[in-house]
Scaffold this motif. Structure first.
Motif, PDB file in Angstrom:
ATOM      1  N   ARG A 133       0.817  -1.211   0.000  1.00 15.36           N
ATOM      2  CA  ARG A 133       0.000   0.000   0.000  1.00 15.36           C
ATOM      3  C   ARG A 133       0.850   1.260   0.000  1.00 15.36           C
ATOM      4  O   ARG A 133       0.457   2.283  -0.570  1.00 15.36           O
ATOM      5  CB  ARG A 133      -0.954  -0.015   1.196  1.00 15.36           C
ATOM      6  CG  ARG A 133      -2.049  -1.072   1.087  1.00 15.36           C
ATOM      7  CD  ARG A 133      -2.814  -1.259   2.373  1.00 15.36           C
ATOM      8  NE  ARG A 133      -2.004  -1.885   3.405  1.00 15.36           N
ATOM      9  CZ  ARG A 133      -2.486  -2.324   4.567  1.00 15.36           C
ATOM     10  NH1 ARG A 133      -3.784  -2.202   4.836  1.00 15.36           N
ATOM     11  NH2 ARG A 133      -1.693  -2.886   5.459  1.00 15.36           N
ATOM     12  N   LEU A 134       2.029   1.177   0.608  1.00 13.30           N
ATOM     13  CA  LEU A 134       2.941   2.322   0.557  1.00 13.30           C
ATOM     14  C   LEU A 134       3.462   2.542  -0.863  1.00 13.30           C
ATOM     15  O   LEU A 134       3.551   3.686  -1.330  1.00 13.30           O
ATOM     16  CB  LEU A 134       4.119   2.092   1.508  1.00 13.30           C
ATOM     17  CG  LEU A 134       3.877   2.311   2.999  1.00 13.30           C
ATOM     18  CD1 LEU A 134       5.112   1.909   3.787  1.00 13.30           C
ATOM     19  CD2 LEU A 134       3.528   3.768   3.278  1.00 13.30           C
ATOM     20  N   ILE A 135       3.811   1.458  -1.529  1.00 10.68           N
ATOM     21  CA  ILE A 135       4.281   1.566  -2.910  1.00 10.68           C
ATOM     22  C   ILE A 135       3.192   2.170  -3.790  1.00 10.68           C
ATOM     23  O   ILE A 135       3.458   3.059  -4.612  1.00 10.68           O
ATOM     24  CB  ILE A 135       4.697   0.182  -3.447  1.00 10.68           C
ATOM     25  CG1 ILE A 135       5.824  -0.419  -2.604  1.00 10.68           C
ATOM     26  CG2 ILE A 135       5.123   0.279  -4.908  1.00 10.68           C
ATOM     27  CD1 ILE A 135       7.103   0.345  -2.647  1.00 10.68           C
ATOM     28  N   GLU A 136       1.972   1.711  -3.604  1.00  8.97           N
ATOM     29  CA  GLU A 136       0.876   2.227  -4.427  1.00  8.97           C
ATOM     30  C   GLU A 136       0.613   3.701  -4.136  1.00  8.97           C
ATOM     31  O   GLU A 136       0.289   4.469  -5.044  1.00  8.97           O
ATOM     32  CB  GLU A 136      -0.388   1.407  -4.185  1.00  8.97           C
ATOM     33  CG  GLU A 136      -1.499   1.716  -5.167  1.00  8.97           C
ATOM     34  CD  GLU A 136      -2.654   0.749  -5.081  1.00  8.97           C
ATOM     35  OE1 GLU A 136      -3.680   0.999  -5.757  1.00  8.97           O
ATOM     36  OE2 GLU A 136      -2.544  -0.256  -4.342  1.00  8.97           O
ATOM     37  N   ALA A 137       0.767   4.110  -2.874  1.00  5.15           N
ATOM     38  CA  ALA A 137       0.584   5.526  -2.539  1.00  5.15           C
ATOM     39  C   ALA A 137       1.621   6.399  -3.241  1.00  5.15           C
ATOM     40  O   ALA A 137       1.301   7.483  -3.758  1.00  5.15           O
ATOM     41  CB  ALA A 137       0.659   5.714  -1.025  1.00  5.15           C
ATOM     42  N   LEU A 138       2.875   5.943  -3.270  1.00  5.16           N
ATOM     43  CA  LEU A 138       3.916   6.691  -3.970  1.00  5.16           C
ATOM     44  C   LEU A 138       3.651   6.736  -5.473  1.00  5.16           C
ATOM     45  O   LEU A 138       3.903   7.757  -6.125  1.00  5.16           O
ATOM     46  CB  LEU A 138       5.283   6.051  -3.694  1.00  5.16           C
ATOM     47  CG  LEU A 138       5.806   6.155  -2.257  1.00  5.16           C
ATOM     48  CD1 LEU A 138       7.070   5.334  -2.090  1.00  5.16           C
ATOM     49  CD2 LEU A 138       6.064   7.606  -1.870  1.00  5.16           C
ATOM     50  N   GLN A 139       3.146   5.643  -6.008  1.00  7.58           N
ATOM     51  CA  GLN A 139       2.810   5.626  -7.439  1.00  7.58           C
ATOM     52  C   GLN A 139       1.692   6.616  -7.741  1.00  7.58           C
ATOM     53  O   GLN A 139       1.734   7.343  -8.746  1.00  7.58           O
ATOM     54  CB  GLN A 139       2.395   4.212  -7.849  1.00  7.58           C
ATOM     55  CG  GLN A 139       3.524   3.196  -7.821  1.00  7.58           C
ATOM     56  CD  GLN A 139       3.035   1.777  -8.028  1.00  7.58           C
ATOM     57  OE1 GLN A 139       1.842   1.493  -7.919  1.00  7.58           O
ATOM     58  NE2 GLN A 139       3.962   0.858  -8.304  1.00  7.58           N
ATOM     59  N   ARG A 140       0.691   6.672  -6.881  1.00  9.16           N
ATOM     60  CA  ARG A 140      -0.427   7.589  -7.104  1.00  9.16           C
ATOM     61  C   ARG A 140      -0.010   9.042  -6.907  1.00  9.16           C
ATOM     62  O   ARG A 140      -0.551   9.939  -7.556  1.00  9.16           O
ATOM     63  CB  ARG A 140      -1.585   7.246  -6.169  1.00  9.16           C
ATOM     64  CG  ARG A 140      -2.231   5.895  -6.469  1.00  9.16           C
ATOM     65  CD  ARG A 140      -3.431   5.634  -5.576  1.00  9.16           C
ATOM     66  NE  ARG A 140      -3.995   4.311  -5.814  1.00  9.16           N
ATOM     67  CZ  ARG A 140      -5.086   3.845  -5.202  1.00  9.16           C
ATOM     68  NH1 ARG A 140      -5.734   4.609  -4.318  1.00  9.16           N
ATOM     69  NH2 ARG A 140      -5.535   2.641  -5.473  1.00  9.16           N
ATOM     70  N   CYS A 141       0.954   9.275  -6.018  1.00  7.22           N
ATOM     71  CA  CYS A 141       1.492  10.638  -5.871  1.00  7.22           C
ATOM     72  C   CYS A 141       2.137  11.090  -7.176  1.00  7.22           C
ATOM     73  O   CYS A 141       2.017  12.251  -7.569  1.00  7.22           O
ATOM     74  CB  CYS A 141       2.511  10.685  -4.734  1.00  7.22           C
ATOM     75  SG  CYS A 141       1.803  10.835  -3.086  1.00  7.22           S
ATOM     76  N   ARG A 142       2.838  10.170  -7.823  1.00  3.88           N
ATOM     77  CA  ARG A 142       3.536  10.534  -9.056  1.00  3.88           C
ATOM     78  C   ARG A 142       2.566  10.749 -10.214  1.00  3.88           C
ATOM     79  O   ARG A 142       2.767  11.635 -11.047  1.00  3.88           O
ATOM     80  CB  ARG A 142       4.558   9.442  -9.413  1.00  3.88           C
ATOM     81  CG  ARG A 142       5.397   9.798 -10.628  1.00  3.88           C
ATOM     82  CD  ARG A 142       6.626   8.944 -10.723  1.00  3.88           C
ATOM     83  NE  ARG A 142       7.445   9.302 -11.869  1.00  3.88           N
ATOM     84  CZ  ARG A 142       8.287  10.330 -11.909  1.00  3.88           C
ATOM     85  NH1 ARG A 142       8.421  11.102 -10.837  1.00  3.88           N
ATOM     86  NH2 ARG A 142       8.991  10.607 -12.991  1.00  3.88           N
TER      87      ARG A 142
END
Length: 511
Positions: free
Chosen positions: A279-288
């Motif tokens: 979920r942390l990885i996905e949050a960073l992806q969505r930030c980008r």
């Protein structure tokens, strides 16, 4: 009558010394009975077969042992034995499939034999053809050219052989657009790219050979003239670490943002080593991508809200409209608010995880000559490699924290737009930049092997995994040219091809 040794057999014989005492003559090599011109071909085929089959055999054995232990614990061992008697042993069938699969003429073992055997057998005909060139061309140059052309042709044909085998991942069936009526007729579309990793491996090796030779000549000239500087010496020492750091940083960036460009095994291994909540990885992806925007309600609170529930954090921490940015403690995943303690805990956990892998392997190697010195080397080598991997992971996470909490806000700013910029790429980029420099903990010999190992994989992340079939000739030209350079260099200066590859090629190509 000639003795067995004189006849070329491998049988040991006794010979008398002047004093009448007997001495034992050592055995010959296993391939002494093979004609010298065919020895490279046979060695290459056997080496290719072993490299293609052995990993699959080990995987099959481990899977079988794991299933057997699980069935034994669950009390199902007897019923499975009865089923095997009725339907046949799946282990033996899988074993037979693996052993026979390696004999497929369009697989890696035949490719190795065609590449090595062709490069050695075609050299003489090309030498005859080049005799017609002007006499000003030296014999050494003729021999070098004939070797290069022989390797080029052999590499071209062997790669085409490997590419001719169809693979489900590079084949698609779809309707023909012009068919009447539409959707009735289908066609098969083939894509190239299945051999891309092999081509990039050859390309990086060729670049290493050429640049290494040019740099070596420059160093020899400048040292002879007394003009070799400390900066040039530092460049020589840091080139391999820099290649590894750049390559591994690119791979980590791809793993975060473009995981589809990495092989599935790579994604799985990095995920196991990183031990990060997806979920942390996905949050960073969505930030980008702009799906998650700090200070705005975009419906993303549920992504990290569930993580807050799992770790007993305030649910507001995971709401980007309220928490700008989400606290760095969430990145620490339960180790507390300190970024430094989190980095240390990451190092410790990764060190233990790596030791569980490296130590048994090094101990097995030490069993070849068991003594106290071998045990000591195994422990030191395992500890050093584990420290490297632990530092790699710790530096990556601490780089993220440096950009998010320690340094980034002081440079970029603390407003929502700046925080969006940091979490949209700067924090991951900082971690990617720092992590690879952990290679300095390894010895110099390991640095060059690891740098040349990750470089082609980093290049592969910049290229599409599949591309149109009609463009495949470009890849074939690159592979054939690169392989010809490497093989020609092995024949003339074996030490120029660095690392394990140079030793393997030297032993295979020697008549």
């Amino acid at each position: 009558m000639a003795s067995p040794a004189a006849a070329g057999t491998a049988a040991p014989v006794f010979a008398s010394r002047p004093s009448g005492a007997l001495r034992f003559r050592p055995r010959g090599r296993w391939d002494d009975s093979i004609p010298p011109t065919l020895r490279p071909l046979v060695r290459a085929y056997l080496l290719g077969y072993a490299s293609a089959v052995t990993p699959r055999l080990l995987t099959l054995l481990l899977q079988h042992l794991t299933r057997w232990e699980q069935a034994k614990k669950q009390g199902k061992h007897d019923s499975e034995q009865q089923q095997k008697q009725q339907t046949g042993d799946p282990f033996s069938k899988a074993l037979e499939r693996i052993l026979h699969g390696g004999l497929d003429p369009r697989r890696f073992p035949t490719f190795c034999a065609a590449l090595v055997g062709g490069s050695t057998l075609l050299e003489a005909p090309f030498m005859v053809a080049l005799d017609k060139l002007p006499a000003s061309l030296s014999d050494a140059a003729r021999k070098r050219l004939s070797r290069w052309f022989a390797c080029f042709v052999a590499a071209w044909l062997s790669l085409r052989l490997l590419q001719s085998k169809q693979s489900p991942g590079f084949t698609e069936n779809g309707p023909i657009p012009s068919a009447e009526p539409p959707g009735v007729a289908y066609q098969t579309t083939r894509y190239a790219g299945r051999t891309l990793d092999l081509t990039l491996f050859a390309f990086t090796r060729a670049v290493d050979v050429v640049t290494g030779e040019l740099w070596s000549r420059r160093r020899a000239k400048r040292q002879a003239a007394g003009r070799w500087t400390a900066l040039e010496a530092a460049v020589s020492r840091l080139t391999d670490p820099a290649i590894f750091a750049l390559s591994s940083g690119l791979i980590m960036w791809t793993w975060i943002y473009l995981p589809s460009r990495l092989p599935r095994s790579y994604n799985k291994w990095i995920g196991s080593a990183a031990a990060v909540d997806p979920r942390l990885i996905e949050a960073l992806q969505r930030c980008r991508t702009g799906e998650l925007i700090y200070g705005q309600e975009t419906g993303q609170a549920s992504l990290l809200g569930g993580m807050c529930d799992d770790y007993n954090w305030p649910r507001s921490w995971g709401d980007p409209a309220v928490s700008v940015p989400f606290p760095c403690e969430m990145v620490h995943m339960g180790t507390g608010p300190s970024c430094e303690l989190h980095a240390l805990s990451r190092f410790g956990r990764s060190f233990r995880w790596a030791m569980a892998t490296y130590l048994p392997l090094n101990l097995l190697l030490a069993l070849r000559n068991p003594n106290r010195a071998a045990l000591r080397r195994a422990l030191i080598s395992s500890s050093r490699s584990s420290a490297f991997l632990g530092a790699f992971i710790a530096l990556f996470y601490y780089g993220v924290c440096l950009a998010r909490t320690r340094v980034g806000p002081r440079i970029v700013g603390t407003d929502p737009k700046a925080r969006q910029c940091i979490d949209g790429g700067i924090c991951v980029g900082t971690g990617c930049f720092l992590c690879g420099w952990s290679i300095l903990l390894e010895n110099a010999g390991r640095r060059k092997d690891m740098a040349l190992f990750v470089a082609p994989r980093a290049l592969a992340s910049l290229l599409p995994r599949r591309y149109p079939w009609d463009k495949q000739w470009r890849e074939t030209v690159v592979f054939a040219s690169s392989t010809a350079i490497v093989f020609t260099c092995v024949a003339e200066n074996k030490s120029r091809v660095r690392g394990v590859l140079g030793k393997v090629l030297g032993s295979v190509l020697t008549p």
